[in-house]
Every structure is written in structure tokens, then in C-alpha cells.
Motif scaffolding. Sequence first.
Motif, PDB file in Angstrom:
ATOM      1  N   VAL A 165       0.691  -1.044   0.046  1.00  0.00           N
ATOM      2  CA  VAL A 165       0.154  -0.068   0.139  1.00  0.00           C
ATOM      3  C   VAL A 165       0.825   1.233   0.093  1.00  0.00           C
ATOM      4  CG1 VAL A 165      -1.748   1.309   1.291  1.00  0.00           C
ATOM      5  CG2 VAL A 165      -1.763  -1.147   1.173  1.00  0.00           C
ATOM      6  N   LYS A 166       0.505   2.224  -0.829  1.00  0.00           N
ATOM      7  CA  LYS A 166       1.282   3.533  -0.978  1.00  0.00           C
ATOM      8  C   LYS A 166       0.737   4.644  -0.049  1.00  0.00           C
ATOM      9  CE  LYS A 166       2.635   4.769  -4.928  1.00  0.00           C
ATOM     10  NZ  LYS A 166       2.925   5.298  -6.352  1.00  0.00           N
ATOM     11  N   PRO A 167       1.566   4.703   1.248  1.00  0.00           N
ATOM     12  CA  PRO A 167       1.149   5.778   2.140  1.00  0.00           C
ATOM     13  C   PRO A 167       0.737   6.944   1.599  1.00  0.00           C
ATOM     14  CG  PRO A 167       2.912   4.403   2.901  1.00  0.00           C
ATOM     15  CD  PRO A 167       2.871   4.391   1.294  1.00  0.00           C
ATOM     16  N   GLN A 168      -0.028   7.822   2.205  1.00  0.00           N
ATOM     17  CA  GLN A 168      -0.468   9.216   1.797  1.00  0.00           C
ATOM     18  C   GLN A 168       0.852  10.234   2.262  1.00  0.00           C
ATOM     19  OE1 GLN A 168      -4.233   9.402   3.467  1.00  0.00           O
ATOM     20  NE2 GLN A 168      -5.105   9.923   1.256  1.00  0.00           N
ATOM     21  N   LEU A 169       1.422   9.906   3.158  1.00  0.00           N
ATOM     22  CA  LEU A 169       2.570  10.776   3.649  1.00  0.00           C
ATOM     23  C   LEU A 169       3.921  10.022   3.172  1.00  0.00           C
ATOM     24  CD1 LEU A 169       1.507  11.539   7.234  1.00  0.00           C
ATOM     25  CD2 LEU A 169       1.302  12.865   5.150  1.00  0.00           C
ATOM     26  N   PRO A 170       4.975  10.698   3.098  1.00  0.00           N
ATOM     27  CA  PRO A 170       6.235  10.491   2.749  1.00  0.00           C
ATOM     28  C   PRO A 170       6.900   9.381   3.497  1.00  0.00           C
ATOM     29  CG  PRO A 170       6.340  12.891   2.510  1.00  0.00           C
ATOM     30  CD  PRO A 170       5.165  12.363   3.171  1.00  0.00           C
ATOM     31  N   VAL A 171       7.523   8.325   3.074  1.00  0.00           N
ATOM     32  CA  VAL A 171       8.112   7.164   4.107  1.00  0.00           C
ATOM     33  C   VAL A 171       9.400   7.725   4.391  1.00  0.00           C
ATOM     34  CG1 VAL A 171       9.183   5.023   4.483  1.00  0.00           C
ATOM     35  CG2 VAL A 171       6.737   5.474   2.985  1.00  0.00           C
ATOM     36  N   THR A 172       9.980   7.817   5.672  1.00  0.00           N
ATOM     37  CA  THR A 172      11.264   8.494   6.017  1.00  0.00           C
ATOM     38  C   THR A 172      12.022   7.236   6.806  1.00  0.00           C
ATOM     39  OG1 THR A 172      10.199   9.219   8.373  1.00  0.00           O
ATOM     40  CG2 THR A 172      10.761  10.765   6.372  1.00  0.00           C
ATOM     41  N   ASN A 173      11.307   6.066   6.930  1.00  0.00           N
ATOM     42  CA  ASN A 173      11.933   4.833   7.586  1.00  0.00           C
ATOM     43  C   ASN A 173      11.328   3.777   7.116  1.00  0.00           C
ATOM     44  OD1 ASN A 173      13.257   2.901   9.089  1.00  0.00           O
ATOM     45  ND2 ASN A 173      13.123   3.729  11.021  1.00  0.00           N
ATOM     46  N   TYR A 174      11.797   2.905   6.282  1.00  0.00           N
ATOM     47  CA  TYR A 174      11.199   1.391   5.954  1.00  0.00           C
ATOM     48  C   TYR A 174      11.155   0.468   6.890  1.00  0.00           C
ATOM     49  CZ  TYR A 174      10.722   3.607   1.093  1.00  0.00           C
ATOM     50  OH  TYR A 174      10.181   4.624   0.322  1.00  0.00           O
ATOM     51  N   ARG A 175      11.890   0.540   7.943  1.00  0.00           N
ATOM     52  CA  ARG A 175      12.144  -0.461   9.024  1.00  0.00           C
ATOM     53  C   ARG A 175      12.241  -1.851   8.242  1.00  0.00           C
ATOM     54  NH1 ARG A 175       6.574   1.465  12.084  1.00  0.00           N
ATOM     55  NH2 ARG A 175       7.487   3.725  12.554  1.00  0.00           N
TER      56      ARG A 175
END
Length: 350
Positions: A165-175
Motif C-alpha cells: 500500500v502506498k502511504p499518503q505521507l512520505p516514508v522516512t524509515n522503511y524499517r
Amino acid sequence: MQSYICRNKCAACYRQYNKVEHLVEHMRVSFHSVHEPKCDVCQKQCRSYESLREHLIGPLPKVECARVFSVRGCNLCLKLLDSSSALRSHRAACQFSRTATGLISRMSRLNLQAGSYIDNGQMSGSRVVALGCKMVGGGSDGSLDLCARVCLVGEDENIIFHAYVKPQLPVTNYRYESTGIRPEHLRDAVPIKQAQRRIQDILCNGEPMWKVRSKGSKARILVGHGLEHDLNCLGVEYPSILLRDTAKYPPLMKTSKLSNSLKYLTQTYLGYEIQNGIQDPYEDCVAALRLYMRMRYPGHPRDYASGCSDASARNNYPAWRQRELERMTPEALLDLSGSDYYCWCLDSYN
């Protein structure tokens, strides 16, 4: 004096009181019922399966119960069998460890780590659906949970829906160490709004939300661990009466009313390990589903009073009946009591 104390002993948890009025007050607030886990040796009722486990096989167990249980007891479901030979036969069916290898191989065949999208369309048979999500981090420090992978599994443990799923906010940590998710997995991922609609359609089973909230709805029961958090991250609303959360179910919680982890519950009550290294939402779905199914069939009679919205109204111990209550036996007092939570066994009657 001894018989007087026994007269004031709770028929459920065996707690003893010097005065009968103290026993009545205990029953007024304890909400003992047939839904509580029970020791098959001494018949004592426990608040949770964790406290029952401590009673039988903990560091300081009840000596006689531990002695009998060590010969004929299953350390997973905590049931007492008729004989040691019956126990050996029972373990083949009780221990899910025998299917853990098959579970891993099924995950491998489905190639869920490679960015797959699965949507098996409308399913008519499954009344229960398990949900699992994996979160990546958002925000300046990567601590904000963003749903990046979701999986829905039916009662047969087959996948109904799986997608990145593509989040609506930018990803800063993919964990990555725990999620296994990389930027390329989300490059062409399903927009979260599209995933929301699809998940809602599957759960509501073709009915509008207003009807889902009414009695007799065809909507599906949703099982998971930490469901409120997962649904919030997905942006999906679903009635609480249809949620079965293994993190909040009282018999599965710690004695202190804190949640046990799904990893601990799976190891303790299903007999195999999960979440070693990179975690897969399918594995979490199956674990939560198996826990639900085990708790759904504990083998006690239906209690019509369980699951009432007002717990205090369920226990029939009003102050005006005090004198009458004080003349009752502990067993009669227990008959008036009902649990303060909805027991999952009632799902099998609906």
C-alpha cells in the motif's frame, strides 16, 4: 471456625472470607462466570489463561494440580485428558507446530515477499476474516506508523486480499529489518484509498455500513492483534461488536490486564514461533485466526448474560437483596454472576 470460613469461600476462585457480607461484595464485583478458564483438576476458575498456566505449571503451582497435570495435561490448551495415552493422541491435533513448516512453505509459494498483489474477489463462505498489517515509518524521526502492507485471510487460512500500500505521507524509515519492505515495493503499490474501499467491501460482505451495525447483519467478524491500531492506520472504520482482538481479549491478557504480544501467545498456546527476522502479515493473520478459533470452542455452555453492555446490570446483587444474598450458598451466589466481557464462544451460537 473452619466450617464457617468454608461457608464463606467463593465457589469460583476459592478465595475465603471471614464474613459472609465480604463474600457477597466479592461476588458483586468479580463477575465470575462459566466463561473463565478453569482448572480441570480442582475446578478453580482463573481470570486468564496466563493465571491458569501459573496455577498448573508456573514457578509455584498448586502442588496436587501440578502433579496430576504433569501426567495427563496438555501444556498448550491446558486441558486435562483421561489418560496419558489420550494425551498423546490429543497432542497430534492440539499442537500447531506440525503445520508451522507448511505455513512457511505456503508463504514461499505465494511469493509474498516479492511485491505481489492478490485479490480473490468475492468469497461467500468465510464468516471470519483475519487482518494483518506491516507499518513503515513517517514523520521527521520515522516514528509515525504508516501502513505499507496489508493482508486478509479467511477461515481456511487462504489469502483473500494482499497488497503493498502506498502511504499518503512520505516514508522516512522503511524499517527493513522487520518489515522487509524496500522503496521499490511501494513504487507501484496500491493507493491507500483503493485498499480502503476493497477491505471495506470484503468486511461488509455487500451490506451498507448502517446495516452492518444492526443485529442479524451478514458482515464478517474481523480477527487480529492490535486491530484498533491497524484499522486507524488503514483509515478503515468497522463496528467494535465485530472485532475480535487477541491483544484485548481478557482470557489472553496478562493478569495485570496488559496485553501479551502475538509472538508470545503463538508460542505459548499454539506451540510454534513467529516473527523471527523479517515479519510477514500472512503469518500474523494465521496466528491470530488460530488463537481465535481455539478460544471460540472452549467447551462450556452458553451464558445468555455474557457480553451485556452494562456489566453491573449483569450481576444480580442489588443492595436491597443483601440479607437474602447472605443466606445463599457460595454456589447459589455464583449462579447469579455473569462475565464482564463478551466470550468468543458465543460466536458459535450466532
